[in-house]
Design a protein around this motif. Structure first.
Motif: not given
Length: 318
Positions: A230, A233-234, A239-240, A243
């Motif tokens: 995550s 990815n952020k 974004y996490f 989200d």
């Protein structure tokens, strides 16, 4: 002597922590590549492109192969990529369905849905999501990033077809999640209804489910691996994973929505549709295709599927 032992102990602990952290970070990057970077995926079935006459949707799929298609393009919402779509006009139609493909699918994989909506009197606009098909892109956004691109497709559609156009947004799997995610955005009044087929409730929940289902990964090391993924990815996508929530977006939606899900879906578990259905604030209907697996509801129940979609939309689209 005692102080030296303590220093050695602390040094050993630091080395172990760094080693474990390095291993988990490397694993996080590996799973990010598997989940979010486009390419061949071993966990996806490689369906044959040959259409057999025994196929329940043979007529729809062969119609799509033969029908004339127009190529539309836009820049992605972040202006980084060129995105490509097929537009198939229906003579004298004042309504258009935007059809959204699933994870690693393309506009050409959605031909039977183009045919379905064409039969119901709609033009169809079917984009390749960023990083899929003919569209440019580096990463798969699981609908959270793509929802902004859909708003740009809406703008183009209205610019070309006029403000009297009535619009339906439809999606399957990741396209269904995109449909639900965009439902919570500020949309033109011409969007009259939405249909989602087997979309997940949350990106993180879906990734965690797949980690368990595909890799047999127990709670540990699933945590902290998914958290590391995550974070990556952020940094890379913006974004996490948590989200990327369909349910939270649906809580802002007041437009009519039809929810479809296979009763035997194990890829996006059937129970996710109930969370999505409860979340939306507009008029709604839920249909479970009893024996269908993931994204097979139309294939397995073609007549019922068409009736469910047509009867629902007839209430809201002229």
């Amino acid at each position: 002597m005692k102080q030296l032992k303590h220093k050695k102990l602390w040094l050993s602990l630091v080395i172990i922590v760094l080693l474990v952290g390095t291993i988990f970070t490397a694993a996080g990057f590996y799973f990010f590549k598997v989940a979010c970077v486009p390419g061949e995926k071993s966990f996806l079935s490689s369906d044959s492109k040959v259409i057999k006459k025994t196929d329940s949707l043979y007529r729809e799929k062969t119609w799509y192969q033969k029908v004339a298609k127009k190529r539309w393009t836009i820049k992605s919402a972040d202006q980084q990529y060129q995105l490509v779509a097929n537009y198939i006009p229906k003579a004298n139609a004042n309504k258009t369905a935007i059809i959204l493909p699933g994870y690693m699918d393309t506009k050409d994989d959605m031909g039977e849905y183009d045919a379905l909506f064409h039969q119901l009197g709609y033009n169809t606009l079917t984009p390749d999501p960023r990083a899929q098909g003919d569209s440019q892109g580096k990463y798969i956004g699981y609908g959270w990033v793509e929802k902004q691109d859909i708003k740009k497709w809406l703008q183009l559609l209205l610019a070309k077809n006029g403000s009297k156009q009535q619009i339906v947004i439809f999606g399957v799997s990741m396209g269904a999640a995109t449909t639900m995610m965009v439902s919570g955005e500020k949309l033109p009044c011409q969007v009259k209804a939405l249909v989602e087929d087997c979309g997940y409730s949350n990106v993180k929940s879906e990734i965690e489910h797949e980690a368990k289902a595909l890799y047999g990964m127990p709670a540990f090391p699933r945590f902290p691996l998914v958290e590391i993924l995550s974070g990556i990815n952020k940094a890379k996508v913006g974004y996490f994973l948590a989200d990327g929530s369909s349910t939270k977006q649906l809580q802002k939606n007041h437009r009519p929505m039809l929810f479809i899900h296979g009763g035997k879906d194990t890829f996006v578990p059937t129970n996710m549709v109930y969370d999505n259905y409860r979340a939306t604030k507009g008029p709604k209907k839920l249909w479970i295709a009893p024996k269908a697996k993931h994204a097979d509801s139309y294939q397995d129940y073609p007549q019922t599927y068409k009736k469910q979609v047509s009867h629902f939309l007839a209430k809201y689209v002229d």
